[in-house]
Write a protein that holds these residues in place. Structure first.
Motif, short mmCIF file in Angstrom:
data_model
loop_
_atom_site.label_atom_id
_atom_site.label_comp_id
_atom_site.label_asym_id
_atom_site.label_seq_id
_atom_site.Cartn_x
_atom_site.Cartn_y
_atom_site.Cartn_z
N VAL A 125 0.83 -1.21 0.00
CA VAL A 125 0.00 0.00 0.00
C VAL A 125 0.87 1.25 0.00
O VAL A 125 0.62 2.21 -0.75
N LEU A 132 -3.96 3.57 -5.96
CA LEU A 132 -4.40 2.49 -5.08
C LEU A 132 -5.46 1.64 -5.78
O LEU A 132 -6.55 2.14 -6.07
N LEU A 137 -8.18 -2.16 3.44
CA LEU A 137 -7.04 -2.92 3.94
C LEU A 137 -7.40 -3.48 5.31
O LEU A 137 -7.87 -2.74 6.18
#
Length: 285
Positions: A125, A132, A137
């Motif tokens: 990340v 992204l 997450l």
């Protein structure tokens, strides 16, 4: 290491290899009955494998998600080179991005890392910058930096013997230590055979690189907190690798949702899969 509760794949899942721009990775893929409401990529931890998530496949697919659990390079059935540099965390993070690119397209893509895998996905990340590909997450049983000192001491013992002992010999010593320490009931024969087979299939250089990271990992929580991505922290009510209080503090620093799974230790994915799946789908939904 995580111990899967069973090894038989549910009807919704199959074993395959995922082809990416960075190579081929062994995976378990579970598909929902209808059109997916999203995709989840599950990344295992140190000494683990895709089978650590086997009990999550059916409940997550039943909730409408396409789920891919993978072996990282150097783990179990993915394989990898003998070059230690191939297992630096930046390389593993690039693999996660390549896997994510392969899986993208079936709705939102949710990223999850367990234990050491949590630090790998965090690295991925952070390396992605503004591009992204993920919608969320989840950090599962992982911490902000290095593992607990007691666990680090055990990991350093492994690092000390890896250059001079083969994995089969190390396995036999570990079994003797567990028996002498009274570590609880032994797994059923089929599970025990799998754990043995998985251990000796690891690439030793991967174990060394991953272990070295775990005992010296930097705290990158402040950097992650600056990334515009919804984050959830999930852990069991007890954890030998990172204290639960440390994981709770990490969640606060991230402004993240924190879920503690009752009656679970370091692997709620294997120990309490229904409760863990409920926490994941609630967040993803």
């Amino acid at each position: 290491m995580s111990t899967p509760p069973f090894l038989t794949l549910p009807h919704c899942a199959r074993a395959l290899r995922l082809e990416t721009g960075r190579g081929s990775f062994a995976a378990l893929l579970a598909e929902p009955a209808g059109a997916p409401r999203g995709t989840a990529l599950l990344v295992p931890g140190f000494t683990g494998s895709k089978e650590d998530f086997i009990a999550l496949l059916e409940p997550l697919a039943a909730a409408g998600y396409l789920v891919a659990a993978v072996d990282q390079r150097g783990q179990y059935e993915s394989g990898g080179p003998a070059d230690p540099q191939a297992y630096r965390i930046g390389e593993l993070a690039a693999d996660v991005r390549a896997l994510s690119d392969t899986l993208a397209g079936d709705g939102p893509l949710h990223l999850l890392g367990h234990s050491f895998g949590g630090q790998v996905v965090r690295e991925s990340v952070l390396a992605a910058g503004a591009a992204l590909p993920w919608s969320s997450l989840t950090l599962l049983s992982t911490g902000p930096g290095a593992i607990d000192p007691a666990e680090a001491a055990r990991t350093k013992l492994l690092l000390d013997v890896l250059p001079s002992m083969d994995l089969e010999s190390i396995w036999q010593v570990m079994q003797q230590m567990e028996e002498a320490g009274g570590s609880g009931p032994a797994p059923e024969p089929r599970i025990a055979e799998f754990l043995h087979r998985r251990w000796v299939a690891n690439v030793p250089q991967a174990l060394s690189a991953m272990g070295e990271h775990l005992v010296s990992a930097p705290d990158r929580v402040a950097e992650l907190a600056a990334v515009p991505l919804p984050v959830q922290v999930v852990c069991g009510v007890r954890d030998y690798a990172w204290p639960v209080a440390e994981q709770a503090a990490m969640a606060r620093r991230l402004g993240a949702r924190h879920v503690v799974v009752p009656d679970a230790g370091h692997s709620p994915n294997a120990e309490r899969p229904q409760e863990t799946a409920a926490a994941l789908t609630s967040f993803w939904n």
